[in-house]
Design an enzyme around this catalytic site. Structure first.
Site, mmCIF file in Angstrom:
data_model
loop_
_atom_site.group_PDB
_atom_site.id
_atom_site.type_symbol
_atom_site.label_atom_id
_atom_site.label_comp_id
_atom_site.label_asym_id
_atom_site.label_seq_id
_atom_site.Cartn_x
_atom_site.Cartn_y
_atom_site.Cartn_z
ATOM 1 N N ASP A 165 1.680 3.989 2.749
ATOM 2 C CA ASP A 165 0.679 4.868 2.123
ATOM 3 C C ASP A 165 1.341 6.014 1.335
ATOM 4 O OD1 ASP A 165 -1.940 5.428 1.461
ATOM 5 O OD2 ASP A 165 -2.532 6.200 3.420
ATOM 6 N N ASP A 166 1.588 7.137 1.976
ATOM 7 C CA ASP A 166 2.192 8.309 1.311
ATOM 8 C C ASP A 166 3.337 8.826 2.176
ATOM 9 O OD1 ASP A 166 0.045 8.791 -0.891
ATOM 10 O OD2 ASP A 166 -1.101 8.591 0.970
ATOM 11 N N HIS A 217 1.402 4.746 -2.495
ATOM 12 C CA HIS A 217 1.063 5.567 -3.661
ATOM 13 C C HIS A 217 2.342 6.215 -4.147
ATOM 14 C CE1 HIS A 217 -3.322 5.355 -2.696
ATOM 15 N NE2 HIS A 217 -2.849 5.200 -1.477
ATOM 16 N N HIS A 268 0.874 -1.191 0.000
ATOM 17 C CA HIS A 268 0.000 0.000 0.000
ATOM 18 C C HIS A 268 0.901 1.229 0.000
ATOM 19 C CE1 HIS A 268 -3.844 2.047 1.821
ATOM 20 N NE2 HIS A 268 -3.131 2.894 1.084
ATOM 21 N N GLU A 299 -11.415 3.333 5.508
ATOM 22 C CA GLU A 299 -10.377 4.233 6.053
ATOM 23 C C GLU A 299 -11.116 5.321 6.851
ATOM 24 O OE1 GLU A 299 -8.252 6.503 3.088
ATOM 25 O OE2 GLU A 299 -6.666 7.116 4.487
ATOM 26 N N HIS A 329 -9.323 0.640 -1.608
ATOM 27 C CA HIS A 329 -9.358 1.329 -0.328
ATOM 28 C C HIS A 329 -10.795 1.237 0.193
ATOM 29 C CE1 HIS A 329 -5.553 3.050 -1.563
ATOM 30 N NE2 HIS A 329 -5.490 3.881 -0.546
HETATM 31 N N1 ADE Z 1 -4.569 8.614 -2.112
HETATM 32 C C1 ADE Z 1 -3.353 8.665 -1.569
HETATM 33 N N2 ADE Z 1 -3.386 8.266 -0.298
HETATM 34 C C2 ADE Z 1 -4.665 7.929 -0.021
HETATM 35 C C3 ADE Z 1 -5.343 7.449 1.115
HETATM 36 N N3 ADE Z 1 -4.732 7.208 2.278
HETATM 37 N N4 ADE Z 1 -6.666 7.246 1.032
HETATM 38 C C4 ADE Z 1 -7.305 7.491 -0.109
HETATM 39 N N5 ADE Z 1 -6.718 7.942 -1.200
HETATM 40 C C5 ADE Z 1 -5.409 8.166 -1.158
HETATM 41 ZN ZN ZN Z 2 -3.734 4.701 0.334
#
Ligand code: ADE
Ligand code: ZN
Length: 333
Positions: free
Chosen positions: A275-276, A16, A14, A197, A194
């Site tokens: 994630d990011d 991006h 996971h 969340e 996703h």
């Molecule tokens: N795009 C990038 N990170 C995300 C996240 N945590 N949830 C939904 N979309 C995303």
């Molecule tokens: Zn994500």
């Protein structure tokens, strides 16, 4: 413990790629492409990363992605991530990309797919890291937009392993994307999404039953529904959890409240991911380490989480067995 975590053979499920854009690279690419950023310097960018929820993050994240213009930009982005992760013993990654964030700005598939392919090949050769791509549909856009994106992606389907669904979750249920997922399935692509969340447990059920998702990205909301937790455990459906992300986006007030260990103890196949990471304050090892400290995880817990990750990949049986063997050798040593 931190050295043990760094050396642990890990996979990431996971991540991006647009979320690995560090402020330094944002400025470098902005200068290279003659783009004006609404920030004075790198420190001002980092100072803006105070999020109140998912949408407050997405607003800044989509703005940041606008510096990505050329094939070389996408190469540099992917290469920087994989080169960094070679130092953390990342062995395999299944990486999200958001084509609509780029096609909407007039950047065609050839440009980003070309850059990704070159960087992935270089990382496989230099570091032995295998990678797959997961193409995400933006759920704040329409089902028709997703279908059109799927059509555009068809010439590149051989480079894509799965489809996913991301962006603002509240008010954007999975069912709208059934047609795009059906097209992906007909083209031989796997499916993740996703769900849960910020959205309700029903979005997790919808992702499983309507989209055919084989893994749920985040999925923290499942804990509100005991029958759903039991189903996830019984069916061995992996959750790709992202602890630092959940705190930054205020899904949990503190990491100590995170439900990863509780769900693990109930038999759910949970995995750790970043994630990011450029936006949330840590790459994969930092996610493991922060979680270890907050929840008091043992070495056995960490190995079990790494094992769950390997088992949850889309790798074939032989490749999974090789990685599981590496993990066994590491934990025995
Ligand atoms: N795009 C990038 N990170 C995300 C996240 N945590 N949830 C939904 N979309 C995303
Ligand atoms: Zn994500």
């Amino acid at each position: 413990m931190e050295a043990f975590i760094r050396g642990l053979p890990k996979v990431e499920l996971h991540l991006h790629i647009e979320g690995t854009l560090e402020p330094e690279m944002m400025f470098e690419l902005a200068a290279r492409n003659g783009i004006e950023l609404p920030f004075a310097d790198v420190e001002a960018v980092r100072a803006a990363y105070e999020f109140t929820d998912l949408q407050s993050f997405l607003d800044i994240y989509y703005q940041g992605a606008a510096v990505l213009q050329t094939e070389q930009d996408f190469y540099d982005l992917m290469w920087a991530y994989l080169e960094r992760m070679a130092g953390e013993n990342l062995r395999h990654a299944e990486i999200f990309f958001d084509p609509q964030t780029h096609t909407e700005r007039g950047i065609p598939f050839e440009v980003f797919m070309g850059g990704f392919a070159r960087a992935r090949a270089d990382a496989e050769e230099r570091f032995g890291i295998s990678t797959m791509l997961i193409m995400c549909f933006l759920r704040h856009l329409s089902g028709d937009d997703a279908v059109a994106t799927m059509r555009e992606a068809m010439p590149f389907a051989g480079q894509i392993t799965a489809v996913g669904l991301d962006s603002g979750e509240r008010g954007n249920p999975p069912e709208r994307f059934a047609e795009a997922y059906a097209m992906a399935s007909a083209a031989g692509l796997r499916a993740v999404a996703h769900a849960g969340e910020e959205g309700p447990p029903a979005y997790i059920t919808g992702a499983l039953d309507v989209l055919g998702a084989e893994r749920i990205d985040h999925g923290v909301a499942c804990e509100q529904d005991d029958a759903l937790v039991a189903r996830l455990a019984d069916e061995g459906i992996p959750l790709t959890m992202c602890p630092l992300s959940n705190v930054k986006l205020r899904v949990f007030g503190r990491l100590e409240e995170h439900n990863l260990k509780r769900l693990m103890d109930r038999g759910v196949k949970v995995t750790v991911n970043s994630d990011d990471p450029a936006y949330f304050g840590g790459y994969l090892s930092e996610n493991y380490a922060a979680l270890q400290r907050a929840l008091g995880l043992t070495r056995d817990d960490l190995v079990a989480l790494a094992r769950n990750g390997i088992e949850a990949t889309f790798l074939d049986g032989g490749a999974k067995q090789r990685l599981l063997g590496e993990l066994d050798d590491y934990s025995a040593a």
